[in-house]
Design a protein around this motif. Structure first.
Motif, short mmCIF file in Angstrom:
data_model
loop_
_atom_site.label_atom_id
_atom_site.label_comp_id
_atom_site.label_asym_id
_atom_site.label_seq_id
_atom_site.Cartn_x
_atom_site.Cartn_y
_atom_site.Cartn_z
N ALA A 212 0.76 -1.11 -0.16
CA ALA A 212 0.05 -0.02 0.21
C ALA A 212 0.72 1.51 0.07
CB ALA A 212 -0.82 -0.07 1.24
N ARG A 213 1.50 1.06 0.58
CA ARG A 213 2.86 2.08 1.03
C ARG A 213 2.40 3.47 1.37
NH1 ARG A 213 8.19 0.77 1.00
NH2 ARG A 213 8.66 3.03 0.54
N VAL A 214 1.06 3.72 2.46
CA VAL A 214 0.71 5.05 2.46
C VAL A 214 0.79 4.65 4.47
CG1 VAL A 214 -0.41 4.67 1.00
CG2 VAL A 214 -1.72 3.33 2.56
N LEU A 215 1.05 6.11 5.05
CA LEU A 215 0.57 5.77 6.30
C LEU A 215 -0.49 5.12 7.20
CD1 LEU A 215 3.17 7.53 5.88
CD2 LEU A 215 2.50 8.90 7.37
N GLN A 216 -0.14 4.45 8.55
CA GLN A 216 -1.24 3.84 8.59
C GLN A 216 -0.83 3.89 10.52
OE1 GLN A 216 -3.98 2.98 8.33
NE2 GLN A 216 -3.80 3.55 6.10
N PRO A 217 -1.68 4.28 11.57
CA PRO A 217 -1.57 4.73 12.81
C PRO A 217 -0.82 2.86 13.18
CG PRO A 217 -3.80 5.92 12.28
CD PRO A 217 -3.09 4.89 11.51
N ILE A 218 -0.57 3.20 14.24
CA ILE A 218 0.70 1.79 14.81
C ILE A 218 -0.39 1.32 15.76
CG2 ILE A 218 1.95 0.64 16.16
CD1 ILE A 218 4.11 2.30 14.04
N GLY A 219 -0.65 2.60 17.22
CA GLY A 219 -1.31 1.67 18.35
C GLY A 219 -2.24 1.81 18.76
N PRO A 220 -3.53 2.35 18.23
CA PRO A 220 -4.40 2.54 18.37
C PRO A 220 -5.07 1.30 17.45
CG PRO A 220 -4.44 4.62 17.38
CD PRO A 220 -3.14 3.88 16.77
N LYS A 221 -4.69 0.05 18.60
CA LYS A 221 -5.58 -1.45 17.85
C LYS A 221 -6.52 -1.52 18.63
CE LYS A 221 -2.41 -1.82 13.99
NZ LYS A 221 -0.69 -2.80 14.00
N ALA A 222 -7.37 -2.51 18.50
CA ALA A 222 -8.34 -3.01 19.52
C ALA A 222 -7.59 -4.25 20.34
CB ALA A 222 -9.38 -4.42 19.28
N ARG A 223 -6.56 -4.62 20.59
CA ARG A 223 -5.99 -4.96 20.88
C ARG A 223 -4.62 -4.71 22.27
NH1 ARG A 223 -2.76 -6.94 16.35
NH2 ARG A 223 -1.48 -6.42 16.19
N HIS A 224 -4.46 -3.27 21.67
CA HIS A 224 -3.58 -2.42 22.27
C HIS A 224 -5.07 -1.32 23.19
CE1 HIS A 224 -0.47 -3.88 19.93
NE2 HIS A 224 -0.68 -3.36 19.04
N LEU A 225 -5.54 -1.60 23.22
CA LEU A 225 -6.50 -0.59 23.28
C LEU A 225 -7.57 -0.94 24.47
CD1 LEU A 225 -7.53 2.35 20.71
CD2 LEU A 225 -5.28 2.05 22.27
N ASN A 226 -7.86 -2.70 24.61
CA ASN A 226 -8.69 -3.46 25.32
C ASN A 226 -7.64 -2.39 26.79
OD1 ASN A 226 -10.57 -4.52 26.53
ND2 ASN A 226 -10.43 -6.25 25.32
N ARG A 227 -8.40 -1.71 27.39
CA ARG A 227 -7.68 -1.55 28.93
C ARG A 227 -8.15 -0.74 29.49
NH1 ARG A 227 -2.36 0.90 29.71
NH2 ARG A 227 -3.43 2.05 31.45
N ASP A 228 -8.06 -0.18 30.85
CA ASP A 228 -9.18 0.84 31.73
C ASP A 228 -8.08 1.70 31.82
OD1 ASP A 228 -11.11 -0.76 31.94
OD2 ASP A 228 -11.18 -1.54 34.32
N PHE A 229 -9.13 3.17 32.00
CA PHE A 229 -7.92 4.88 31.67
C PHE A 229 -9.06 4.95 32.66
CE2 PHE A 229 -6.52 8.28 30.30
CZ PHE A 229 -5.72 8.89 30.41
N ASP A 230 -8.35 6.11 33.37
CA ASP A 230 -8.92 6.67 34.56
C ASP A 230 -9.23 8.00 33.70
OD1 ASP A 230 -8.30 5.30 36.81
OD2 ASP A 230 -6.34 5.50 36.84
N TYR A 231 -10.02 8.11 33.39
CA TYR A 231 -10.55 9.45 32.75
C TYR A 231 -11.43 10.51 33.99
CZ TYR A 231 -10.65 6.38 28.81
OH TYR A 231 -10.99 6.45 27.18
#
Length: 380
Positions: A212-231
């Motif tokens: 594809a040779r295009v930029l894409q995000p790396i971190g915002p994937k389900a397995r990396h984001l599936n956790r709790d955060f203190d909002y």
């Protein structure tokens, strides 16, 4: 007398209200083209020199296991225009709509109460200094903020370097070198040349698909984001929070979504911890479609133990980077494995990843080394 006092109080309240309005930042601005010269032109994060805060509608997030960057801490955020949302994907980065702005601010806690121009604390980058979704700038040093902006033609990466007053950051398309001194808990000091990547270097990591040779995000994937955060309004799962904010559609309940291990979690299986670290730090290049696919070494979450994951595989065109080791991963022998040798090096001709750091990640070297030492098998 009482009326006069009441009028004075009312007048003061009006003055304070007007002052507050005057200090209020403009809303987030999506620039559909061009390269704004200041970070404040986007108004995603807002600094008055004392506090860094998120603008309205900007949602912070974190990762289960994160990319290492010279022990820098990171404040990550997502913002989208009204009426659009990202589409959930169980494996790849979410399909973000035009108008999305993803930010990542790199900073270091200070070892002392005052910034001396170079010394920063070498502490676990998984720790957060965010309180109420704000950073107290008397306790940290801002270095850079990178933006990934989704335009009609695709993603664009923009690196901004913070000024000495920590009030704004300037676009540095050619990158920058920031001399720092890492100070650990025992007061041991290590000088490093922290590298802010140029736009091409941003692309070398974020171009995760060679075809594809295009930029894409790396971190915002389900397995990396599936956790709790203190909002600010309480602790919540990040996938659920993004859906609640209208930023994500099609996501299942968090329990049904994939979840990467936290490599710091000593209670998790060693294999899951090491694989999670390699996935986020190496897998975007070392995958079937990534820029390093010609090496034959696959370190992403889909790789299966065997030769393609480095088991008894001889390195390809690594040159000096082999350290005279014969195999990328030699089961039961971390010291004899190329992967550990390159992770443990700060020589630009040897180290992996080859950009984004100038010092070795000691704790991760030990983790991956322990994992390799625990493997069974022999290379004949």
């Amino acid at each position: 007398m009482m009326r006069t006092t009441a009028r004075k109080i009312a007048l003061l309240l009006v003055v304070f209200a007007l002052a507050a309005c005057a200090r209020q930042a403009p809303p987030v601005t999506f620039h559909a083209d061009g390269m704004p010269g200041k970070l404040s032109d986007w108004s995603v994060v807002v600094s008055d020199g004392a506090t860094l805060r998120l603008n309205a509608g900007v949602v912070p997030y974190d990762l289960n296991s994160a990319l290492f960057s010279d022990y820098a801490h990171k404040l990550r955020t997502i913002w989208m225009p009204n009426g659009v949302a990202a589409k959930y994907d169980a494996d790849a980065a979410f399909d973000f709509p035009v108008g999305t702005i993803i930010s990542k601010t790199f900073y270091f806690p200070l070892p002392d109460a005052q910034w001396d121009g170079k010394s920063v604390a070498r502490v676990d980058p998984a720790g957060s200094d965010l309180v109420g979704e704000k950073l107290d700038l008397s306790k940290v040093r801002l270095i850079e903020t990178r933006l990934l902006v989704r335009r009609e033609a695709g993603w664009i990466a923009l690196p901004y370097v913070w000024n000495d007053a920590q009030t704004d950051a300037k676009l540095e398309r050619i990158g920058a070198i920031v001399p720092l001194e890492l100070v650990d808990a025992a007061d041991a000091r290590t000088e490093i040349s922290y590298q802010v990547p140029d736009q091409n270097q941003c692309g070398s990591c974020h171009n995760t698909d060679n075809l594809a040779r295009v930029l894409q995000p790396i971190g915002p994937k389900a397995r990396h984001l599936n956790r709790d955060f203190d909002y600010t309004d309480g602790r919540a799962n990040q996938l659920a929070k993004l859906a609640q904010a209208g930023y994500l559609t099609g996501a299942p309940q968090p329990a049904a979504a994939p979840r990467a291990a936290d490599w710091h979690d000593a209670g998790a299986p060693l294999d899951a911890r090491a694989r999670a670290y390699l996935d986020i730090n190496c897998g975007h290049c070392h995958s079937a479609k990534g820029p390093a696919n010609t090496s034959g070494l696959m370190l992403d979450v889909h790789a299966q133990p065997g030769i393609h994951m480095g088991w008894c595989k001889q390195p390809v065109a690594a040159g000096k980077g082999t350290g005279d080791r014969l195999f990328d991963i030699k089961p039961g022998d971390a010291a004899g494995s190329v992967v550990v040798y390159r992770m443990d090096s700060d020589d630009p001709a040897v180290m992996m990843p080859e950009i984004g750091r100038s010092t070795a990640h000691r704790e991760a070297v030990k983790l991956v080394g322990d994992w390799i030492d625990a493997q069974q098998g022999a290379c004949n």
